[in-house]
Design an enzyme around this catalytic site. Structure first.
Site, PDB file in Angstrom:
ATOM      1  N   ASN A 149       0.808  -1.215   0.000  1.00  0.00           N
ATOM      2  CA  ASN A 149       0.000   0.000   0.000  1.00  0.00           C
ATOM      3  C   ASN A 149       0.847   1.274   0.000  1.00  0.00           C
ATOM      4  OD1 ASN A 149       0.988  -0.375   2.546  1.00  0.00           O
ATOM      5  ND2 ASN A 149      -0.908   0.148   3.592  1.00  0.00           N
ATOM      6  N   HIS A 178      -5.361   5.658  10.934  1.00  0.00           N
ATOM      7  CA  HIS A 178      -4.151   5.848  10.127  1.00  0.00           C
ATOM      8  C   HIS A 178      -4.415   5.824   8.632  1.00  0.00           C
ATOM      9  CE1 HIS A 178      -4.173   1.687   8.930  1.00  0.00           C
ATOM     10  NE2 HIS A 178      -2.983   1.778   8.366  1.00  0.00           N
ATOM     11  N   TYR A 182       3.049   4.394  -1.327  1.00  0.00           N
ATOM     12  CA  TYR A 182       2.973   5.202  -2.536  1.00  0.00           C
ATOM     13  C   TYR A 182       3.565   6.582  -2.303  1.00  0.00           C
ATOM     14  CZ  TYR A 182      -1.017   7.207  -0.059  1.00  0.00           C
ATOM     15  OH  TYR A 182      -1.813   7.790   0.889  1.00  0.00           O
ATOM     16  N   LYS A 232       3.544   3.995  -7.478  1.00  0.00           N
ATOM     17  CA  LYS A 232       3.546   2.932  -6.466  1.00  0.00           C
ATOM     18  C   LYS A 232       4.196   1.643  -6.961  1.00  0.00           C
ATOM     19  CE  LYS A 232      -0.358   1.157  -5.054  1.00  0.00           C
ATOM     20  NZ  LYS A 232      -0.586   1.560  -3.711  1.00  0.00           N
ATOM     21  N   GLY A 267      -3.371   8.723   4.988  1.00  0.00           N
ATOM     22  CA  GLY A 267      -3.308   8.449   3.558  1.00  0.00           C
ATOM     23  C   GLY A 267      -4.523   7.633   3.137  1.00  0.00           C
ATOM     24  N   ALA A 295      -7.307   4.047   5.343  1.00  0.00           N
ATOM     25  CA  ALA A 295      -8.638   3.589   4.982  1.00  0.00           C
ATOM     26  C   ALA A 295      -8.972   2.289   5.715  1.00  0.00           C
ATOM     27  CB  ALA A 295      -8.713   3.372   3.482  1.00  0.00           C
TER      28      ALA A 295
END
Lengths: 506, 248
Positions: free
Chosen positions: A227, A429, A229, A505, A403, A431
């Protein structure tokens, strides 16, 4: 283990407020404290669905639901207050991701658990601001994305472009961001806007295995996969103008750069090594847990101390890593706009750690206590006036960088008094995963995702396109629900919303 | 008379000098040149220093000439007297201000005060000011008015505030800066200090700002120190794109 029906399980869950639930003792064996978790009406069904599914499978196979994981953590030795689940909680190794817990440093039985920190030690988010506006960047959006992609190596097995030898690495592990400063990669002002000033003082590289160092050496200055990026984002909405201006964010359309990365293979190896060591220590010290994954050691034991020192070294690695990428990002922007990073006002707004264990003082029932606070998938959110936050944010509270997932928005929040009293100064922190990686791969086509980015006019560069569906927005909870829950529950305050215009990413 | 002059010159043993003794005479001349007259450079005094040298008198003749000692003085005692007087003159010229107007009465007074209590004579005119005289207090109040500084019962506190404003805002650097236009700091925004009394709340917020400002100053000094250190340690940040490798 007792097997209960879903309805029987529900008897242990009690609504506290519109945005929180209590998990009573007895939900899992040996709970020393209660659990609590925060959800809104969109996230609530997801949590309960998980529990229902696990009851159906009679506890065999599959992941443990978040609520069970919170409760298992509440059964660990030395825990104080409560075991807290944040709205972005999802199942993880031992501790759920989005679970925080604090342990009394003065209780000789208290434990430290690598599962409570996570494998990507000191994974975190750093946000840089610029004085550019969307209209300045939009025409060169593709070039900038390419330039960032060229500067910051991404993906599994990527290698960095900052030359380092074994001795440099030893020093970097000990010094953290001070190493980057010493070598001239970052600005003096960067340090003050970083949790812990970018350096954990108890780091001891000699407690880190050779294997971890070998894995880590070539990876400094790389973003990694999963995850992680780097995004070029624009300010989409400002909720708290005053706090935003303290961060140098003046209006919508302003361009920022978000870097989400951690300690790469280095941290992973440190965690793996510690788990092996701790399994033996658990037998010796007769530590019992509800879940084998909750391997842990007494804080005061040699294994506990070794882990904390090695973890600190890994945290320092992550800060050097994010600092190196800060340097590379500044270079890429300066080149593109034919100016200097100074003139682009590319200051670090803040740098948060959301996978870490730290020693902090908190007031519990009116008494100040020294605690080892585990935050796994949870961000520190200290209120205004807290001595551990930078002077520039003394009046606003600590910036919390959240993020989003690829292509969705990200948020800046600020810490609150309520967070300090309710969640040991912690909030969400990110999603938070809703579908497992495997499930995402099965259900989503990566071409659709790339197409989706295109329609949103987001430039994207990926090292491994076939893995992007793991990170598709559909695989995650809605980040807006997550931050709104925290805002409504009062454990952080919405400040700024950012949306991406370019993503790179792994 | 010679003895008094030697006392003035702070000769180590003014009473015990016997100038008729050739050796002591020569020693005295050397002492005068070394300590007081310094006609020659140190390295040029070598010949004069050789007191046992039989031809010392020729060196002495040259020395007299170089000092422009009058030729009329023929006796060695007269010549020595003149040289000592010359040394006193030099000493006087070095500190004319201090010695001018010195009379025997004054000297006596001075010597008496010296023996009673060692007084430090300061050159700072402020030391002679009476900080509590009504005149001074009135002056401070007037100054404060000019700077719009709030009243404080202790005029010395007010003076400290005035000094701070002058130091911070009226120094050379600050005067060069253009006066900032724009909105004042929104002191009532953001989280407050939880004081019920409005005035206390306002005061608390002001104090908080001052505290933040002083911490900011410290942090800036820290940053400046880091930057200075960086200029010594920084190894021009390098990158080597050949090392880069994009992953799978």
């Amino acid at each position: 283990m007792v097997i209960r029906t879903y309805d029987q399980e529900l008897e242990y869950i009690e609504r506290l407020t519109d945005y929180s639930f209590r998990i009573k003792k007895g939900f899992q064996p040996n709970m020393k404290v209660e659990g609590v978790f925060y959800v809104n009406k969109h996230l609530e069904p997801l949590m309960f669905e998980e529990l229902r599914n696990s009851c159906r499978s009679d506890g065999i196979g599959g992941f443990l639901p978040g609520m069970k994981q919170i409760a298992n953590v509440a059964a660990l030795d030395g825990i104080v207050g409560k075991s807290v689940g944040l709205p972005d909680i999802h199942s993880g190794y031992g501790f759920a991701i989005g679970n925080m817990a604090a342990f009394d440093m003065n209780n000789p039985l208290s434990i430290v658990s690598p599962g409570g920190v996570g494998f990507d030690i000191n994974c975190g988010v750093r946000l840089l601001r610029t004085n550019l506006m969307e209209k300045d960047v939009k025409p060169v959006q593709e070039q900038l994305a390419q330039s960032l992609f060229d500067h910051i190596p991404v993906g599994v097995g990527s290698k960095g472009i900052i030359p380092m030898n074994a001795r440099d690495l030893e020093e970097a592990l000990e010094m953290g961001m001070d190493w980057s400063l010493r070598e001239g990669y970052v600005w003096a002002e960067d340090k003050e806007h970083c949790e812990e000033y970018g350096r954990m003082l108890n780091a001891d590289p000699s407690k880190v295995s050779l294997r971890a160092k070998k894995r880590g050496l070539p990876q400094l200055g790389t973003l990694g996969a999963g995850n992680h990026y780097a995004e070029i984002q624009v300010v989409d909405e400002i909720y708290d103008k005053w706090a935003a201006s303290k961060m140098g964010i003046e209006e919508t359309g302003q361009v920022c750069i978000m870097i989400h990365s951690g300690s790469r293979g280095f941290g992973h190896q440190v965690a793996t090594d510690a788990l092996v060591e701790m399994e033996k220590a658990m037998k010796r010290d007769k530590i019992e847990t509800n879940d084998r994954q909750l391997a842990c050691a007494r804080i005061q034991s040699p294994e506990g101390q070794n882990y904390l020192k090695a973890m600190a070294a890994a945290a320092n690695f992550a800060w050097v890593n994010r600092s190196s990428m800060t340097f590379l990002t500044r270079q890429a922007f300066a080149k593109q706009f034919n100016t200097t990073p100074d003139d682009l006002d590319m200051h670090v707004i803040y740098d948060v750690s959301h996978n870490i264990a730290k020693i902090e003082n908190h007031v519990i029932d009116g008494k100040e206590m020294k605690l080892l606070v585990h935050r796994k998938g949870s961000t520190r959110a200290f209120p205004p006036h807290h001595p551990l936050i930078p002077v520039d944010y003394q009046l606003t509270g600590q910036p919390v960088l959240v993020g989003g997932t690829m292509g969705t928005c990200s948020y800046i929040l600020t810490g609150t008094e309520k967070a300090l009293s309710e969640t040991f100064g912690s909030t969400c922190h990110g999603a938070g995963r809703a579908l497992s990686r495997a499930k995402s791969r099965r259900n989503i086509d990566y071409m659709d995702i790339l197409e989706q980015m295109k329609t949103k006019d987001i430039a994207i560069r990926v090292a491994s396109p076939k893995l992007v569906m793991e990170e598709a927005p559909e695989s995650y909870k809605n980040v807006t629900d997550v931050v709104d829950t925290c805002h409504k529950a009062g454990i952080s305050k919405n400040c700024v919303k950012l949306r991406p215009i370019a993503v790179i990413k792994g | 008379m010679l003895r008094n002059k030697l006392i003035c010159l702070e000769h180590p043993n003014p009473n015990g000098v016997n100038v008729t003794d050739e050796k002591q005479f020569r020693n005295l001349v050397l002492w005068l040149e070394d300590q007081k007259i310094r006609k020659y450079k140190i390295e040029e005094r070598g010949e004069l220093r050789k007191i046992a040298n039989p031809s010392w008198s020729t060196v002495f003749d040259k020395y007299k000439n170089d000092l422009n000692c009058p030729k009329e003085l023929t006796s060695k005692i007269d010549q020595l007297n003149w040289i000592v007087a010359y040394a006193v003159k030099l000493e006087y010229l070095d500190n004319v201000d201090e010695y001018r107007g010195m009379t025997s009465e004054k000297l006596k007074e001075l010597q008496e005060s010296k023996t009673s209590a060692p007084s430090v004579k300061s050159v700072n005119p402020f030391d002679n000011l009476d900080f509590n005289s009504p005149q001074f207090v009135a002056g401070v109040r007037k100054l404060a008015e000019k700077f719009s500084i709030a009243h404080h019962p202790d005029h010395l506190q007010v003076l400290a505030a005035v000094s701070r404003i002058i130091k911070d805002n009226l120094n050379k650097e600050a005067l060069k800066q253009p006066i900032l236009e724009g909105k004042p700091f929104p002191i009532f925004e953001g989280q407050g200090m939880n004081q019920k009394d409005e005035d206390v709340e306002q005061a608390a917020r002001i104090l908080r700002l001052l505290q933040v400002q002083s911490v900011r100053e410290i942090q800036t000094i820290i940053n400046e120190t880091i930057v200075e250190t960086q200029s010594l340690t920084s190894d021009t940040p390098r990158t080597d794109t050949r090392l880069g490798q994009v992953g799978r």
